[in-house]
Write an enzyme that holds these catalytic residues in place. Sequence first.
Site, PDB file in Angstrom:
ATOM      1  N   SER A  97       0.840  -1.200   0.000  1.00 51.27           N
ATOM      2  CA  SER A  97       0.000   0.000   0.000  1.00 51.27           C
ATOM      3  C   SER A  97       0.875   1.250   0.000  1.00 51.27           C
ATOM      4  CB  SER A  97      -0.956  -0.034   1.199  1.00 51.27           C
ATOM      5  OG  SER A  97      -1.891   1.021   1.130  1.00 51.27           O
ATOM      6  N   ARG A 122      -2.244  12.510  -0.066  1.00 47.09           N
ATOM      7  CA  ARG A 122      -2.965  11.239  -0.162  1.00 47.09           C
ATOM      8  C   ARG A 122      -3.688  10.954   1.152  1.00 47.09           C
ATOM      9  NH1 ARG A 122      -1.609   5.641   0.932  1.00 47.09           N
ATOM     10  NH2 ARG A 122      -2.345   4.190  -0.679  1.00 47.09           N
ATOM     11  N   HIS A 206      -8.570   1.220   0.013  1.00 47.44           N
ATOM     12  CA  HIS A 206      -8.624   0.250  -1.081  1.00 47.44           C
ATOM     13  C   HIS A 206     -10.034  -0.279  -1.355  1.00 47.44           C
ATOM     14  CE1 HIS A 206      -4.309   0.495  -0.932  1.00 47.44           C
ATOM     15  NE2 HIS A 206      -4.311   0.121   0.331  1.00 47.44           N
ATOM     16  N   GLN A 255      -4.630   2.197  -7.158  1.00 49.86           N
ATOM     17  CA  GLN A 255      -4.311   1.519  -5.903  1.00 49.86           C
ATOM     18  C   GLN A 255      -5.210   1.987  -4.767  1.00 49.86           C
ATOM     19  OE1 GLN A 255      -1.830   2.767  -2.911  1.00 49.86           O
ATOM     20  NE2 GLN A 255      -0.213   1.264  -3.294  1.00 49.86           N
TER      21      GLN A 255
END
Length: 304
Positions: A97, A122, A206, A255
């Site tokens: 990750s 992020r 995710h 991702q």
Amino acid sequence: MQIESAKKIAIVFPGQGSQKIGMLAEFAEKHTTVKTTFDEASTVLGYDLWDLVQNDPNNKLNQTEYTQVAMLAADIAAWRVWCEQNQQIPSYLAGHSLGEYAALVAAESLDFKDAITLVSNRGRLMQAAVPDGIGGMAAIIGLDNKKISQLCDAARENEALSPANFNSIGQTVIAGNLTAIKRAVVLSKEYGAKLAKVLPMSVPSHCELLKDAALEFAKILQKTEIKIPSMPVIHNHDLKIHTDPNDIRNALVKQLYNPVRWVETIEFFVKEGISEIVEMGPGTVLTGLNKRITKLVPTVNFVD
């Protein structure tokens, strides 16, 4: 730790879940590069990241926005020490990750300071994407991929729910709406799970709940310089080695809302004849996962 030069090695970088207060303290006493790396990150962030990691005065270390920059700095600090010691160049790199960003920095595809800015954004976007109490994650032990899929289908009820991390054989993390997560935990015994528990994470990583965050993150990535990697990096999303910067950007965007295929990553290393895997960062989370995936290739930790 020295690796025999004849060995073909892969290096893997851990992500969220490996952080803890005081991490790398003893390692930093031996290697000044550790503190220097955190100082670089602090300059970008505008706050003392080393103090946060060592003391966590405001209880921020486990908040996604702060965890991600802390782990990236920790991973790269370890990598830089590895390089200073003239250790072996790996045949492959991968990261779990968030750890994928450390792999790209190690491969000279991303500048470290740019990566700190990226993962700070992020984490911020992920944290803001889903209000507190709406999303969640749960660990399910003892079910194969087919059963996990069936469990998610049964518990979803028109909400978001899907596999998020295929961490090891029979250990999968699911993510989605918290109400669906709780239904899945209750139903899991009917499907044969040995253990199911909600994880203390407010951000459902995710899964589809992060698609809007991914769109915003894509805009930031477009403004970030990405170079052709100097070493092969296996990406979480598609298990491919990308060299085109736009393909790397695309893999990083996808991702965010697709599962981490860690089991397949380690199985790829086995097929490629890797002799040893080195976990490059604090803790032994990946070492533990990898041991449950394969007995054919040992994993060792460079720091611990």
